[in-house]
Write a protein that holds these residues in place. Structure first.
Motif, PDB file in Angstrom:
ATOM      1  N   MET A   1     -41.563  30.185 -17.539  1.00  0.00           N
ATOM      2  CA  MET A   1     -41.983  29.165 -17.451  1.00  0.00           C
ATOM      3  C   MET A   1     -42.959  28.360 -16.665  1.00  0.00           C
ATOM      4  O   MET A   1     -43.385  27.010 -17.468  1.00  0.00           O
ATOM      5  CB  MET A   1     -40.598  28.006 -16.028  1.00  0.00           C
ATOM      6  CG  MET A   1     -40.494  26.997 -16.576  1.00  0.00           C
ATOM      7  SD  MET A   1     -39.640  26.019 -17.679  1.00  0.00           S
ATOM      8  CE  MET A   1     -39.466  24.527 -16.917  1.00  0.00           C
ATOM      9  N   GLU A   2     -43.702  28.983 -16.205  1.00  0.00           N
ATOM     10  CA  GLU A   2     -45.050  28.401 -15.218  1.00  0.00           C
ATOM     11  C   GLU A   2     -46.205  28.473 -17.368  1.00  0.00           C
ATOM     12  O   GLU A   2     -46.793  27.930 -16.936  1.00  0.00           O
ATOM     13  CB  GLU A   2     -45.593  29.040 -14.541  1.00  0.00           C
ATOM     14  CG  GLU A   2     -44.602  28.518 -13.248  1.00  0.00           C
ATOM     15  CD  GLU A   2     -45.004  29.235 -11.524  1.00  0.00           C
ATOM     16  OE1 GLU A   2     -45.941  29.396 -11.990  1.00  0.00           O
ATOM     17  OE2 GLU A   2     -44.253  29.216 -10.541  1.00  0.00           O
TER      18      GLU A   2
ATOM     19  N   ARG B   1     -44.273  20.363  -7.642  1.00  0.00           N
ATOM     20  CA  ARG B   1     -44.998  19.235  -8.578  1.00  0.00           C
ATOM     21  C   ARG B   1     -45.627  19.316  -9.282  1.00  0.00           C
ATOM     22  O   ARG B   1     -46.787  20.330  -9.454  1.00  0.00           O
ATOM     23  CB  ARG B   1     -45.114  17.544  -7.510  1.00  0.00           C
ATOM     24  CG  ARG B   1     -44.330  16.962  -7.442  1.00  0.00           C
ATOM     25  CD  ARG B   1     -43.782  16.154  -7.932  1.00  0.00           C
ATOM     26  NE  ARG B   1     -43.004  16.142  -7.060  1.00  0.00           N
ATOM     27  CZ  ARG B   1     -42.684  14.490  -6.794  1.00  0.00           C
ATOM     28  NH1 ARG B   1     -42.923  12.952  -7.858  1.00  0.00           N
ATOM     29  NH2 ARG B   1     -42.042  13.584  -6.067  1.00  0.00           N
ATOM     30  N   VAL B   2     -46.119  18.654 -10.547  1.00  0.00           N
ATOM     31  CA  VAL B   2     -47.260  19.096 -11.640  1.00  0.00           C
ATOM     32  C   VAL B   2     -48.200  18.273 -11.409  1.00  0.00           C
ATOM     33  O   VAL B   2     -48.708  17.072 -11.732  1.00  0.00           O
ATOM     34  CB  VAL B   2     -46.988  18.853 -13.473  1.00  0.00           C
ATOM     35  CG1 VAL B   2     -47.447  19.679 -14.406  1.00  0.00           C
ATOM     36  CG2 VAL B   2     -45.146  20.005 -12.844  1.00  0.00           C
ATOM     37  N   GLY B   3     -48.870  19.345 -11.204  1.00  0.00           N
ATOM     38  CA  GLY B   3     -50.838  17.968 -11.087  1.00  0.00           C
ATOM     39  C   GLY B   3     -51.823  18.112 -12.361  1.00  0.00           C
ATOM     40  O   GLY B   3     -51.326  18.746 -13.487  1.00  0.00           O
ATOM     41  N   LYS B   4     -53.648  17.915 -11.746  1.00  0.00           N
ATOM     42  CA  LYS B   4     -53.985  17.748 -12.474  1.00  0.00           C
ATOM     43  C   LYS B   4     -53.913  19.258 -14.085  1.00  0.00           C
ATOM     44  O   LYS B   4     -53.517  19.937 -13.555  1.00  0.00           O
ATOM     45  CB  LYS B   4     -54.856  17.693 -12.632  1.00  0.00           C
ATOM     46  CG  LYS B   4     -56.656  17.563 -13.538  1.00  0.00           C
ATOM     47  CD  LYS B   4     -57.729  17.530 -12.816  1.00  0.00           C
ATOM     48  CE  LYS B   4     -59.156  17.502 -14.015  1.00  0.00           C
ATOM     49  NZ  LYS B   4     -60.026  17.301 -13.071  1.00  0.00           N
ATOM     50  N   ASP B   5     -53.919  18.960 -15.304  1.00  0.00           N
ATOM     51  CA  ASP B   5     -53.758  20.214 -15.822  1.00  0.00           C
ATOM     52  C   ASP B   5     -53.244  21.405 -16.619  1.00  0.00           C
ATOM     53  O   ASP B   5     -53.540  21.770 -16.730  1.00  0.00           O
ATOM     54  CB  ASP B   5     -55.583  20.546 -15.940  1.00  0.00           C
ATOM     55  CG  ASP B   5     -56.768  19.999 -16.543  1.00  0.00           C
ATOM     56  OD1 ASP B   5     -56.082  19.108 -17.086  1.00  0.00           O
ATOM     57  OD2 ASP B   5     -58.211  20.203 -15.870  1.00  0.00           O
TER      58      ASP B   5
ATOM     59  N   ALA C   1     -41.302  19.036 -18.356  1.00  0.00           N
ATOM     60  CA  ALA C   1     -40.740  19.608 -19.567  1.00  0.00           C
ATOM     61  C   ALA C   1     -40.171  19.079 -20.776  1.00  0.00           C
ATOM     62  O   ALA C   1     -40.517  19.207 -21.617  1.00  0.00           O
ATOM     63  CB  ALA C   1     -39.710  20.535 -18.889  1.00  0.00           C
ATOM     64  N   ASN C   2     -40.464  17.787 -20.116  1.00  0.00           N
ATOM     65  CA  ASN C   2     -39.699  16.509 -21.287  1.00  0.00           C
ATOM     66  C   ASN C   2     -40.866  15.913 -21.914  1.00  0.00           C
ATOM     67  O   ASN C   2     -40.684  14.901 -22.737  1.00  0.00           O
ATOM     68  CB  ASN C   2     -38.731  15.512 -20.684  1.00  0.00           C
ATOM     69  CG  ASN C   2     -37.146  16.043 -20.741  1.00  0.00           C
ATOM     70  OD1 ASN C   2     -36.673  17.173 -21.327  1.00  0.00           O
ATOM     71  ND2 ASN C   2     -36.146  16.203 -19.585  1.00  0.00           N
ATOM     72  N   TYR C   3     -42.104  15.753 -21.194  1.00  0.00           N
ATOM     73  CA  TYR C   3     -42.981  14.485 -21.661  1.00  0.00           C
ATOM     74  C   TYR C   3     -43.356  14.817 -23.010  1.00  0.00           C
ATOM     75  O   TYR C   3     -43.551  16.869 -23.625  1.00  0.00           O
ATOM     76  CB  TYR C   3     -44.230  15.047 -20.771  1.00  0.00           C
ATOM     77  CG  TYR C   3     -43.770  14.286 -20.337  1.00  0.00           C
ATOM     78  CD1 TYR C   3     -42.894  13.904 -18.768  1.00  0.00           C
ATOM     79  CD2 TYR C   3     -45.579  14.611 -18.838  1.00  0.00           C
ATOM     80  CE1 TYR C   3     -43.277  12.974 -17.937  1.00  0.00           C
ATOM     81  CE2 TYR C   3     -45.660  13.378 -17.100  1.00  0.00           C
ATOM     82  CZ  TYR C   3     -44.066  13.263 -17.047  1.00  0.00           C
ATOM     83  OH  TYR C   3     -44.709  11.968 -16.135  1.00  0.00           O
TER      84      TYR C   3
END
Length: 222
Positions: free
Chosen positions: A1-2, A69-73, A155-157
């Motif tokens: 996933m990552e 959370r998902v951060g920069k890059d 994941a849906n972006y």
């Protein structure tokens, strides 16, 4: 996933290079560190009072809430907050999706039953966000920038929407001072991309001042 998140670095390299502002980012990073240390020191009595109040409401539950959370890059990190929800809040989320009041890949509910009594107050005043000063010191976040999405949201972006993560995410940003809950998801994306293009020391300070104005107006938080 990552691997999905880290692969974004390759996809976004060209776009990132076209938006790089190295001098701005270095100067603003120094500001972030100094301001975060100062903010932690002056708010320490308030932070202790909140921690005691949360513990008093439920002494078995944790004071802090950390969420990946998902951060920069596409880098993953844990974002810290004061716990404002019941401990099983994330497990209840699936049951509440039908009542989502936000379009796009975000969840927002006005009268969210997962929020505790103390949580309602610290959310109204945005005091639940104060532990993010630690994220700023670590370099995961900045005072100003796009808000970091949840992994499930990211994941849906689309590729276009992922461009909002070309810069370090922030505690506040352009969309928070431009209507926030009254905006659609697409409008939020547009404002984040507009911020990336226009970002400067002066623009960041303007956003911080507008944030402070909203924070103090009528005793309401962000």
């Amino acid at each position: 996933m990552e691997k999905t998140y880290y692969s974004f670095r390759e996809q976004a390299r060209t776009a990132r290079e076209s938006h790089e502002k190295p001098m701005h980012d270095k100067v603003w990073r120094i500001f972030d560190i100094i301001a975060a240390v100062f903010a932690l020191l002056i708010s320490l009595p308030i932070l202790l009072a909140i921690a005691i109040t949360i513990k008093f409401e439920n002494w078995k539950a944790p004071i802090f809430f950390k969420q990946k959370r998902v951060g920069k890059d596409g880098e993953l990190f844990y974002m810290y907050k004061f716990r404002s929800m019941y401990v099983d809040a994330e497990a209840q989320l699936a049951k509440l999706q039908a009542q989502n009041e936000m379009d796009g890949h975000m969840f927002k509910m006005k009268d969210d039953p997962r929020i505790t009594r103390v949580g309602k107050w610290i959310r109204k005043t945005s005091l639940d966000e104060f532990p993010q000063f630690i994220n700023i010191l670590k370099g995961d976040m900045s005072f100003v920038g796009p808000r970091p999405p949840l992994m499930t949201e990211y994941a849906n972006y689309t590729s276009h929407e992922k461009k909002r993560l070309l810069v370090t995410p922030g505690c506040t940003g352009l969309w928070q001072v431009s209507g926030r809950n009254n905006l659609t998801f697409n409008e939020m994306i547009d404002l984040d991309l507009q911020y990336i293009e226009k970002r400067s020391i002066r623009f960041n300070i303007k956003i911080l001042l507008l944030t402070f104005k909203e924070f103090t107006s009528k005793g309401n938080g962000m």
